[in-house]
Write an enzyme that holds these catalytic residues in place. Structure first.
Site, PDB file in Angstrom:
ATOM      1  N   LYS A 239       0.834  -1.208   0.000  1.00  0.00           N
ATOM      2  CA  LYS A 239       0.000   0.000   0.000  1.00  0.00           C
ATOM      3  C   LYS A 239       0.866   1.254   0.000  1.00  0.00           C
ATOM      4  O   LYS A 239       2.044   1.221   0.342  1.00  0.00           O
ATOM      5  CB  LYS A 239      -0.992  -0.045   1.164  1.00  0.00           C
ATOM      6  CG  LYS A 239      -2.113  -1.056   0.852  1.00  0.00           C
ATOM      7  CD  LYS A 239      -3.215  -1.104   1.875  1.00  0.00           C
ATOM      8  CE  LYS A 239      -4.294  -2.102   1.397  1.00  0.00           C
ATOM      9  NZ  LYS A 239      -5.300  -2.372   2.431  1.00  0.00           N
ATOM     10  N   ARG A 276      -2.816 -10.340   4.836  1.00  0.00           N
ATOM     11  CA  ARG A 276      -3.313 -10.394   3.450  1.00  0.00           C
ATOM     12  C   ARG A 276      -2.238  -9.787   2.557  1.00  0.00           C
ATOM     13  O   ARG A 276      -1.955  -8.596   2.686  1.00  0.00           O
ATOM     14  CB  ARG A 276      -4.616  -9.599   3.378  1.00  0.00           C
ATOM     15  CG  ARG A 276      -5.304  -9.592   2.035  1.00  0.00           C
ATOM     16  CD  ARG A 276      -6.573  -8.742   2.094  1.00  0.00           C
ATOM     17  NE  ARG A 276      -7.227  -8.710   0.809  1.00  0.00           N
ATOM     18  CZ  ARG A 276      -6.904  -7.869  -0.167  1.00  0.00           C
ATOM     19  NH1 ARG A 276      -5.926  -7.001  -0.026  1.00  0.00           N
ATOM     20  NH2 ARG A 276      -7.558  -7.909  -1.309  1.00  0.00           N
TER      21      ARG A 276
HETATM   22  N1  HH2 Z   1      -7.358  -4.067   1.151  1.00  0.00           N
HETATM   23  C1  HH2 Z   1      -7.754  -4.101  -0.134  1.00  0.00           C
HETATM   24  C2  HH2 Z   1      -8.798  -4.936  -0.544  1.00  0.00           C
HETATM   25  N2  HH2 Z   1      -9.414  -5.742   0.344  1.00  0.00           N
HETATM   26  N3  HH2 Z   1      -9.654  -6.555   2.548  1.00  0.00           N
HETATM   27  C3  HH2 Z   1      -9.277  -6.542   3.829  1.00  0.00           C
HETATM   28  N4  HH2 Z   1      -9.891  -7.334   4.728  1.00  0.00           N
HETATM   29  N5  HH2 Z   1      -8.262  -5.733   4.283  1.00  0.00           N
HETATM   30  C4  HH2 Z   1      -7.602  -4.897   3.445  1.00  0.00           C
HETATM   31  O1  HH2 Z   1      -6.711  -4.151   3.916  1.00  0.00           O
HETATM   32  C5  HH2 Z   1      -7.977  -4.870   2.065  1.00  0.00           C
HETATM   33  C6  HH2 Z   1      -9.024  -5.742   1.644  1.00  0.00           C
HETATM   34  C7  HH2 Z   1      -7.060  -3.256  -1.149  1.00  0.00           C
HETATM   35  O2  HH2 Z   1      -5.975  -3.952  -1.712  1.00  0.00           O
HETATM   36  P1  HH2 Z   1      -5.997  -4.748  -3.108  1.00  0.00           P
HETATM   37  O3  HH2 Z   1      -7.009  -5.857  -3.092  1.00  0.00           O
HETATM   38  O4  HH2 Z   1      -4.625  -5.184  -3.408  1.00  0.00           O
HETATM   39  O5  HH2 Z   1      -6.399  -3.676  -4.186  1.00  0.00           O
HETATM   40  P2  HH2 Z   1      -7.759  -3.281  -4.886  1.00  0.00           P
HETATM   41  O6  HH2 Z   1      -8.771  -2.961  -3.830  1.00  0.00           O
HETATM   42  O7  HH2 Z   1      -7.391  -2.083  -5.725  1.00  0.00           O
HETATM   43  O8  HH2 Z   1      -8.213  -4.449  -5.715  1.00  0.00           O
END
Ligand code: HH2
Length: 300
Positions: A239, A276
């Site tokens: 992030k 995660r």
């Molecule tokens: N962060 C993201 C998405 N889902 N779920 C949980 N429980 N905790 C988190 O910190 C979290 C999450 C954002 O990251 P990412 O999936 O890599 O990106 P995007 O939302 O752009 O798909």
């Protein structure tokens, strides 16, 4: 260092008479984004066979849970401009289900689905998903109903306001106690919808409606959320706060592994049950060694 994670354990009940034990060494949740626009791996896994291969590879590399997402939840109003586009449920399910079904047929490993929509959650659970990860902590009561009917675990993540604008006008007076109180409120919401408390996992929501310094403070004091009594999940991988806190604020997401591991290290020592992450092999090895060292301390 005292390691909270060595002493607490939880058992989540999964569909089809399975379970997921948490506690001790934090579990690695591997991220699989089936989206064109996720901040780190957007567009990489749109082709279902490639996505399935990627999921299986993450399991082989040490992921203990897969987290499939078919809608980016990148917050708007901050470093990510307008944030992610909202995807209609049919489009989200259309991206998700072929990959979920193929992975379900290929593995018994726990599969989580990252969605905020009840309709998508219900279809995912019918297609063999084991748990639901809701970054809006039950903004859609239908999602609560789908989880309650399935009796599966649910991740409730803290965020404030609307995804499109949440990085504007951020204001906390006492960060940790407000996040704790708001997570407690989402636990009450879940219970009100018929979801069992022992099926809940809580997450402070790194990057969702927080400044980069607040993200650091939440990681530093993750253990302050332990009184909630539920396992904690931390999603800090790649992030933008990592780049901001380093000497290279322009480092792109794929150059943030070192910082991601620093967050995992701190989270592990603060009792996180699940991390995660995008970089599964590196994180799994990191945690193996971290845990081996922590155990040496505990046995001494
Ligand atoms: N962060 C993201 C998405 N889902 N779920 C949980 N429980 N905790 C988190 O910190 C979290 C999450 C954002 O990251 P990412 O999936 O890599 O990106 P995007 O939302 O752009 O798909």
């Amino acid at each position: 260092m005292e390691t909270a994670t060595l002493t607490r354990t939880w058992t989540l009940r999964l569909p089809r008479e399975r379970s997921l034990e948490l506690g001790g060494r934090p579990r690695v949740m591997g991220i699989l984004n089936l989206t064109p626009d996720s901040f780190s791996d957007g567009g990489l896994w749109l082709d279902p066979p490639r996505a399935v291969e990627r999921g299986l590879r993450m399991l082989a590399e040490g992921a203990e849970i897969l987290d499939l997402g078919a809608e980016s939840t990148r917050p708007g109003g901050g470093v990510y401009g307008e944030g992610a586009r909202t995807v209609p449920p049919e489009e989200e399910a259309g991206r998700l289900l072929p990959v979920l079904e193929a992975l379900r047929a290929a593995t018994g490993a726990p599969i989580s689905v990252d969605t905020r929509k009840g309709e998508v959650a219900r279809q995912a659970l019918a297609a063999g998903a084991d748990l639901i990860n809701d970054v809006t902590a039950l903004s859609d009561p239908l999602l609560g109903a789908a989880v309650a009917d399935a009796g599966c675990p649910l991740v409730l993540m803290h965020s404030r306001g609307d995804l499109a604008t949440m990085q504007r006008g951020i204001r906390f007076h006492d960060l940790l106690s407000e996040v704790l109180a708001e997570l407690q409120a989402s636990v009450r919401r879940a219970l009100g919808l018929g979801i069992a408390e022992e099926q809940l996992v809580l997450d402070p929501g790194i990057g969702f409606g927080k400044t980069w310094e607040q993200n650091l403070a939440l990681i530093r004091r993750l253990e302050d959320l332990a009184p909630l009594g539920r396992p904690l999940l931390l999603g800090a991988s790649r992030k933008s706060f990592i780049a901001k806190a380093s000497a290279r604020p322009d480092a792109p997401p794929e150059r943030r592994l070192g910082g991601s591991l620093a967050a995992v290290a701190w989270a592990a020592s603060q009792g996180a049950a699940i991390v995660r992450v995008h970089d599964v092999a590196e994180t799994a090895q990191f945690l193996d060694v971290w845990y081996a060292v922590a155990r040496q301390g505990a046995d001494a």
